[in-house]
Scaffold this active site. Structure first.
Site, PDB file in Angstrom:
ATOM      1  N   GLU A   1     -27.067   4.880  19.160  1.00  0.00           N
ATOM      2  CA  GLU A   1     -27.931   5.048  17.987  1.00  0.00           C
ATOM      3  C   GLU A   1     -27.165   5.369  16.704  1.00  0.00           C
ATOM      4  OE1 GLU A   1     -31.029   4.286  17.912  1.00  0.00           O
ATOM      5  OE2 GLU A   1     -31.062   3.851  20.054  1.00  0.00           O
TER       6      GLU A   1
ATOM      7  N   GLU B   1     -13.269   4.372  -0.300  1.00  0.00           N
ATOM      8  CA  GLU B   1     -12.708   4.693   1.015  1.00  0.00           C
ATOM      9  C   GLU B   1     -13.045   6.113   1.442  1.00  0.00           C
ATOM     10  OE1 GLU B   1      -8.713   1.861   0.556  1.00  0.00           O
ATOM     11  OE2 GLU B   1      -8.600   4.028   0.230  1.00  0.00           O
TER      12      GLU B   1
ATOM     13  N   HIS C   1      -2.881  -3.798  -4.699  1.00  0.00           N
ATOM     14  CA  HIS C   1      -3.565  -2.522  -4.915  1.00  0.00           C
ATOM     15  C   HIS C   1      -2.808  -1.804  -6.021  1.00  0.00           C
ATOM     16  CE1 HIS C   1      -5.735   1.121  -4.322  1.00  0.00           C
ATOM     17  NE2 HIS C   1      -4.875   1.726  -3.522  1.00  0.00           N
TER      18      HIS C   1
ATOM     19  N   SER D   1       8.418  -8.521  12.634  1.00  0.00           N
ATOM     20  CA  SER D   1       7.693  -9.649  12.036  1.00  0.00           C
ATOM     21  C   SER D   1       8.615 -10.800  11.661  1.00  0.00           C
ATOM     22  CB  SER D   1       6.948  -9.174  10.775  1.00  0.00           C
ATOM     23  OG  SER D   1       5.978  -8.217  11.103  1.00  0.00           O
TER      24      SER D   1
ATOM     25  N   SER E   1      13.064  -6.160  11.514  1.00  0.00           N
ATOM     26  CA  SER E   1      11.605  -6.169  11.533  1.00  0.00           C
ATOM     27  C   SER E   1      11.088  -7.030  12.674  1.00  0.00           C
ATOM     28  CB  SER E   1      11.063  -6.701  10.200  1.00  0.00           C
ATOM     29  OG  SER E   1       9.680  -6.947  10.281  1.00  0.00           O
TER      30      SER E   1
ATOM     31  N   SER F   1     -37.771  -2.408  11.548  1.00  0.00           N
ATOM     32  CA  SER F   1     -39.205  -2.130  11.669  1.00  0.00           C
ATOM     33  C   SER F   1     -39.706  -1.361  10.457  1.00  0.00           C
ATOM     34  CB  SER F   1     -39.468  -1.316  12.935  1.00  0.00           C
ATOM     35  OG  SER F   1     -38.926  -0.011  12.803  1.00  0.00           O
TER      36      SER F   1
END
Length: 333
Positions: free
Chosen positions: A227, A195, A108, A53, A51, A252
């Site tokens: 926009e 989601e 989760h 990481s 890995s 506004s």
């Protein structure tokens, strides 16, 4: 209003003398592991051999092992890798090391709720789900604050699962902000619905539809992007800070009048009907089965759609315009 559990409720000391394995060192994994370590908990990180990481976790002062070795060494195993990879990891590297009385945790509820992961009956199963990305979980902790979390207990074999969940929430800093109780089913189904219908699917389609409508009518794509895409963050930031009322106070009166008079013409009863159908598909497992099957066959439809979306004109124009914004550090994906 649900009860909010804070630090005084959550420091149960149920994790005193116990070792926690954080499986994964991505967005959530790095935050959980480092926050727990800084809170004085005994933490190891579990990763696969090779890995990228691995060296990052070691450089951060963490002990790193293979996922199997980490699961064998730990009393509590928090699984923080992608949903679609959890079932295989669990069966091959976690389950063989789940001796009686250990605890398995998730951020989760997907794999537990839909049955892709089925822990033995002799372990505790709980969830701590921070309501923010991992980098925010970490940065808020370092700033002396915390990101609130949902928590749930799915299986309480030892009778201490709730106390363990509370102590874990304390360790990652979430108890500073507050823990709210839920269930694996509720967290999973509401998360997927949000989601798909609002946060990702709904918002991206709405922005693209607005962009396409203006461009098709002959307006400059740069103006259309500003926009319909760029200003979305300004609006959402105001809503996150003070609700819809603050947003409507800040814009506004013309914009507020347009909000009231046009919003329901865009989000029609037909749209709401389709949302209810999407929720039904989530509740009945149709989406989960589709996503699991897509992964089993190598993700052909997923990868094709990813390529198509990356080439939409709104992405090309957006990249050009974002390069003009000195405050916006472009991230290459």
């Amino acid at each position: 209003m649900k009860q909010i559990y804070k630090e005084s409720d959550c420091r149960t000391h149920a994790l005193d003398g116990k070792k926690i394995a954080v499986i994964g060192f991505g967005s959530q994994g790095h935050a959980h592991a480092l926050n727990l370590k800084d809170s004085g908990f005994d933490v190891v990180v579990g990763l696969y051999e090779g890995s990228k990481s691995w060296s990052k976790a070691e450089a951060a002062g963490l002990t790193v092992m293979t996922s199997a070795d980490a699961a064998a060494a730990a009393d509590v195993i928090m699984i923080l890798i992608n949903d679609e990879k959890q079932a295989e990891l669990f069966e091959n590297h976690i389950r063989p090391h789940l001796s009686e009385g250990k605890a398995v945790a998730f951020a989760h509820g997907f794999n537990i709720h839909y049955g892709s992961v089925q822990p033995p009956e002799t372990v505790d199963v709980f969830m701590i789900a921070p309501k923010g990305p991992g980098h925010t979980v970490r940065s808020e902790y370092k700033n002396g604050r915390g990101v609130p979390s949902l928590f749930a207990v799915y299986q309480d074999y030892t009778g201490k699962a709730r106390d363990i969940a509370f102590d874990y929430g304390y360790g990652i800093g979430s108890a500073r902000a507050g823990l709210l109780e839920t269930t694996f089913r509720e967290e999973t189904e509401t998360d997927l619905f949000g989601e798909q219908c609002v946060l990702c699917g709904g918002v991206t389609e709405l922005m693209k539809a607005g962009f396409d409508t203006l461009v098709e009518a002959g307006y400059d794509p740069e103006n259309a992007y500003y926009e319909c895409v760029h200003e979305m963050k300004l609006i959402v930031d105001m809503i996150a800070q003070g609700g819809l009322s603050l947003m409507r106070y800040s814009v506004s009166d013309t914009a507020e009048f347009g909000d009231y008079s046009v919003g329901r013409r865009i989000i029609t009863e037909e749209t709401r009907k389709e949302m209810r159908q999407v929720l039904k598909e989530i509740q009945e497992g149709d989406f989960a089965r589709s996503w699991i099957l897509e992964n089993k066959v190598g993700r052909p439809a997923f990868m094709a759609r990813r390529r198509i979306e990356a080439n939409h004109p709104v992405e090309q124009i957006g990249k050009q315009l974002r390069s003009m914004m000195a405050w916006n550090k472009e991230i290459d994906v």
